[in-house]
Design an enzyme around this catalytic site. Structure first.
Site, PDB file in Angstrom:
ATOM      1  CB  CYS A   1     -22.422  44.926 -17.302  1.00  0.00           C
ATOM      2  SG  CYS A   1     -23.226  46.128 -18.398  1.00  0.00           S
TER       3      CYS A   1
ATOM      4  CB  CYS B   1     -19.847  50.289 -18.093  1.00  0.00           C
ATOM      5  SG  CYS B   1     -21.538  49.726 -17.752  1.00  0.00           S
TER       6      CYS B   1
ATOM      7  CG  HIS C   1     -17.923  46.243 -18.072  1.00  0.00           C
ATOM      8  ND1 HIS C   1     -17.788  46.779 -19.341  1.00  0.00           N
ATOM      9  CD2 HIS C   1     -19.234  46.351 -17.767  1.00  0.00           C
ATOM     10  CE1 HIS C   1     -18.985  47.157 -19.775  1.00  0.00           C
ATOM     11  NE2 HIS C   1     -19.877  46.915 -18.838  1.00  0.00           N
TER      12      HIS C   1
ATOM     13  NE  ARG D   1     -17.932  45.752 -24.685  1.00  0.00           N
ATOM     14  CZ  ARG D   1     -17.745  47.063 -24.567  1.00  0.00           C
ATOM     15  NH1 ARG D   1     -16.832  47.661 -25.318  1.00  0.00           N
ATOM     16  NH2 ARG D   1     -18.466  47.782 -23.716  1.00  0.00           N
TER      17      ARG D   1
ATOM     18  CG  ASP E   1     -20.611  45.284 -22.457  1.00  0.00           C
ATOM     19  OD1 ASP E   1     -20.084  44.465 -23.238  1.00  0.00           O
ATOM     20  OD2 ASP E   1     -20.444  46.510 -22.544  1.00  0.00           O
TER      21      ASP E   1
HETATM   22 ZN   LIG Z   1     -21.715  47.708 -18.703  1.00  0.00          ZN
END
Ligand SMILES: [Zn+2]
Length: 202
Positions: free
Chosen positions: A40, A104, A101, A44, A42
């Protein structure tokens, strides 16, 4: 931008001296990563950090909700598919890892009960989660978590629809693997292809 420049200066001063020889070798011989990771976007969930991997080890594609579309021949700018093609046919990776993850945002957006905006790239993209969503509706428990797991399974199924992926699986044992990372606890769960269950890596 200042904090990025500052970060670069720290990298250049502290990390570069120990990475110089590796980079020079990689520049000379080229990259030969053994794993393609679909993760992703993302902030993190950084695959290199999670797998303690250095430069040259992971060929990473990141997008909203770590998805791969099914194979399609319609014209367009198929960025994710292009990266998969390059990873499989040129780099000849041994494994494609789909790394989902917890928490999300893309998965959460797919679960929102609202009309999708036909002008939104995100809304069009997360429609890739519709198959997984249909499978988990009616299941007990938290729908976000269930969809995070199921979307990894569907993405693995989508990957296998690419003719060159299917062929590499058949002829040179390319592996497709699913995993989910826990943002809060740092835990990693691996999908057991035989049982369909995600089991924690100890
Ligand atoms: Zn995600």
């Amino acid at each position: 931008m200042e904090h990025l420049i500052e970060g670069y200066r720290v990298y250049r001063k502290k990390r570069w001296p120990e990475l110089r020889a590796l980079h020079q070798r990689l520049a000379k011989v080229g990259q030969a990563p053994r794993t393609l990771v679909i993760a992703c976007a993302d902030s993190r969930v950084d695959p290199a950090t999670i797998f303690n991997a250095g430069p040259g080890e992971l060929f990473v594609v990141r997008n909203v909700a770590n998805l791969a579309p099914p194979f399609e021949e319609a014209p367009g700018f198929h960025g994710v598919s292009a990266a998969i093609e390059f990873g499989v046919l040129q780099l000849k990776v041994e494994t494609i890892l789909v790394l989902g993850h917890a928490q999300c945002g893309g998965v959460a957006a797919a679960l929102e009960d609202r009309v999708r905006d036909p002008h939104s790239f995100v809304d069009a993209w997360i429609s890739l989660l519709d198959t997984a969503k249909a499978r988990i509706m009616g299941c007990a428990g938290d729908h976000s978590t269930a969809l995070e797991y199921e979307s990894i399974r569907v993405t693995l199924e989508n990957l296998a629809t690419f003719p060159f992926v299917a062929e590499a699986m058949r002829t040179r044992d390319l592996k497709l693997v699913g995993a989910r990372y826990g943002v809060a606890d740092g835990g990693l769960e691996l999908l057991d292809a035989a049982t369909g269950a995600f089991n924690p890596v100890l």
